[in-house]
Design a protein around this motif. Structure first.
Motif, mmCIF file in Angstrom:
data_model
loop_
_atom_site.group_PDB
_atom_site.id
_atom_site.type_symbol
_atom_site.label_atom_id
_atom_site.label_comp_id
_atom_site.label_asym_id
_atom_site.label_seq_id
_atom_site.Cartn_x
_atom_site.Cartn_y
_atom_site.Cartn_z
ATOM 1 N N THR A 185 17.013 7.703 -5.424
ATOM 2 C CA THR A 185 15.570 7.645 -5.155
ATOM 3 C C THR A 185 15.171 6.242 -4.700
ATOM 4 N N THR A 186 15.656 5.246 -5.446
ATOM 5 C CA THR A 186 15.302 3.864 -5.098
ATOM 6 C C THR A 186 15.723 3.531 -3.669
ATOM 7 N N GLN A 187 16.958 3.905 -3.328
ATOM 8 C CA GLN A 187 17.420 3.630 -1.952
ATOM 9 C C GLN A 187 16.597 4.409 -0.936
ATOM 10 N N CYS A 188 16.351 5.680 -1.231
ATOM 11 C CA CYS A 188 15.604 6.495 -0.266
ATOM 12 C C CYS A 188 14.228 5.897 0.009
ATOM 13 N N MET A 199 0.838 -1.203 0.000
ATOM 14 C CA MET A 199 0.000 0.000 0.000
ATOM 15 C C MET A 199 0.877 1.258 0.000
ATOM 16 N N MET A 200 1.942 1.229 0.782
ATOM 17 C CA MET A 200 2.838 2.396 0.855
ATOM 18 C C MET A 200 3.603 2.550 -0.458
ATOM 19 N N VAL A 201 4.059 1.422 -1.004
ATOM 20 C CA VAL A 201 4.776 1.475 -2.280
ATOM 21 C C VAL A 201 3.852 2.070 -3.348
ATOM 22 N N ARG A 202 2.609 1.591 -3.375
ATOM 23 C CA ARG A 202 1.636 2.072 -4.368
ATOM 24 C C ARG A 202 1.382 3.566 -4.226
ATOM 25 N N SER A 203 1.256 4.022 -2.997
ATOM 26 C CA SER A 203 0.928 5.437 -2.809
ATOM 27 C C SER A 203 2.100 6.322 -3.240
ATOM 28 N N LEU A 204 3.335 5.886 -2.977
ATOM 29 C CA LEU A 204 4.494 6.668 -3.436
ATOM 30 C C LEU A 204 4.571 6.677 -4.960
ATOM 31 N N ARG A 205 4.208 5.546 -5.544
ATOM 32 C CA ARG A 205 4.296 5.423 -6.995
ATOM 33 C C ARG A 205 3.228 6.265 -7.690
ATOM 34 N N THR A 206 2.035 6.275 -7.138
ATOM 35 C CA THR A 206 0.919 6.906 -7.862
ATOM 36 C C THR A 206 0.674 8.359 -7.453
ATOM 37 N N ASP A 207 1.045 8.733 -6.241
ATOM 38 C CA ASP A 207 0.679 10.070 -5.776
ATOM 39 C C ASP A 207 1.825 11.079 -5.850
ATOM 40 N N ILE A 225 8.853 10.419 -8.209
ATOM 41 C CA ILE A 225 9.522 9.357 -7.446
ATOM 42 C C ILE A 225 9.520 8.095 -8.300
ATOM 43 N N GLY A 226 10.616 7.861 -9.030
ATOM 44 C CA GLY A 226 10.743 6.634 -9.809
ATOM 45 C C GLY A 226 11.671 5.694 -9.054
#
Ligand SMILES: Nc1ncnc2c1ncn2[C@@H]1O[C@H](COP(=O)(O)OP(=O)(O)O)[C@@H](O)[C@H]1O
Ligand SMILES: CC(C)(COP(=O)(O)O)[C@@H](O)C(=O)NCCC(=O)O
Ligand SMILES: [K+]
Length: 244
Positions: A175-178, A147-155, A159-160
């Motif tokens: 970005t990936t590490q962060c 859910m958290m991964v999805r929200s960072l990806r979509t909102d 953030i790639g």
């Protein structure tokens, strides 16, 4: 033979029990009827079905019709309750509590006569505390990993990242590490808060279940992994209710 079903927001877990013995089990998706295939060989031996679900009413009805195609045995949906065998729900409106939380808590309560914390790391993460006397002291609901991964990806537009299961909690340099380290860092912080609460409330054990149980242990959660805690509680409750 009894079919037990735990239909969560991401996945459906099932188990066939025969007089306390596990005959078969599997994981599937509620929206993909393939999960029923594994049950085909046992279909005419099923004498009852017990279900714990937090899915929407529409998906619950879909599940009921899938089950009706599998077997003519009675299907019993079990929900959160005000109390059972000494375990007392802390919610004022128990009907609002997810059935999975109650069933996991009941299994935990029945396997230990000491205070216990129950963590279910599924689509959402739930944390519930139960005192040695069986009082539910309350809990927490947090977004789960996907859910958290999805929200960072979509909102967030810029953030790639490539999600990974990394358990590294050091500051990231890309970005990936962060993102990945950030999610691990956040979960580790939650683990610390659970340990603090458990100590403060004098609870003796932490049980963890759900798809991300091992990740939490990997991030330091001092817990016993009980993979089928929801099904275990559901089995106990259905058995008790069927007793004459
Ligand atoms: N093979 C998998 N498929 C889907 N999710 C998985 C898998 N393995 C681990 N997970 C993790 O499990 C979580 C879902 O846990 P689960 O207990 O199945 O949830 P729910 O009870 O809500 O359906 C996801 O957030 C994901 O990170
Ligand atoms: C919190 C939950 C979404 C967890 O469900 P899951 O992640 O296991 O699919 C579920 O227990 C639920 O829908 N609860 C209703 C609200 C409550 O328990 O107060
Ligand atoms: K959960």
């Amino acid at each position: 033979m009894k079919l037990l079903v735990d239909a969560g927001n991401s996945r459906l877990k099932w188990r066939l029990d025969d007089q306390g013995r596990v005959v078969s089990k599997g994981i599937g998706a509620l929206d993909e009827p393939e999960w029923l295939a594994g049950l085909g060989p046992f279909a005419d031996k099923i004498s009852g079905v017990a279900v714990s679900t937090v899915a929407s009413e529409g998906r619950r009805l879909d599940l009921a019709s899938q089950l009706a195609r599998l077997t003519s045995a009675p299907v019993r949906f079990h929900w959160a309750e005000p109390q059972r065998s000494g375990l007392v729900n802390g919610y004022t409106d128990c009907q609002k509590m997810g059935a999975d939380r109650w069933h996991a808590m009941y299994a935990a309560w029945r396997r230990s006569d000491q205070g216990v914390a129950v963590v279910d790391a599924g689509s959402a993460v739930t944390v519930d505390y139960v005192s040695a006397g069986g009082q539910h002291l309350g809990g927490f609901i947090l977004p789960g990993l996907q859910m958290m991964v999805r929200s960072l990806r979509t909102d967030a537009a810029r953030i790639g990242f490539d999600p990974s299961q990394a358990l590294d909690t050091t500051p990231g340099l890309s970005t990936t590490q962060c993102v990945n380290h950030g999610l691990a860092w956040l979960t580790a912080a939650m683990v610390g808060r659970i340990h603090d609460d458990v100590k403060r409330a004098g609870l003796r054990q932490v049980l963890v279940t759900g798809g991300d149980a091992d990740r939490l242990v990997g991030l330091g959660l001092n817990a016993v992994v009980a993979r089928e805690l929801v099904l275990d509680g559901l089995a106990l409750i259905d058995e008790e209710d069927q007793r004459p």
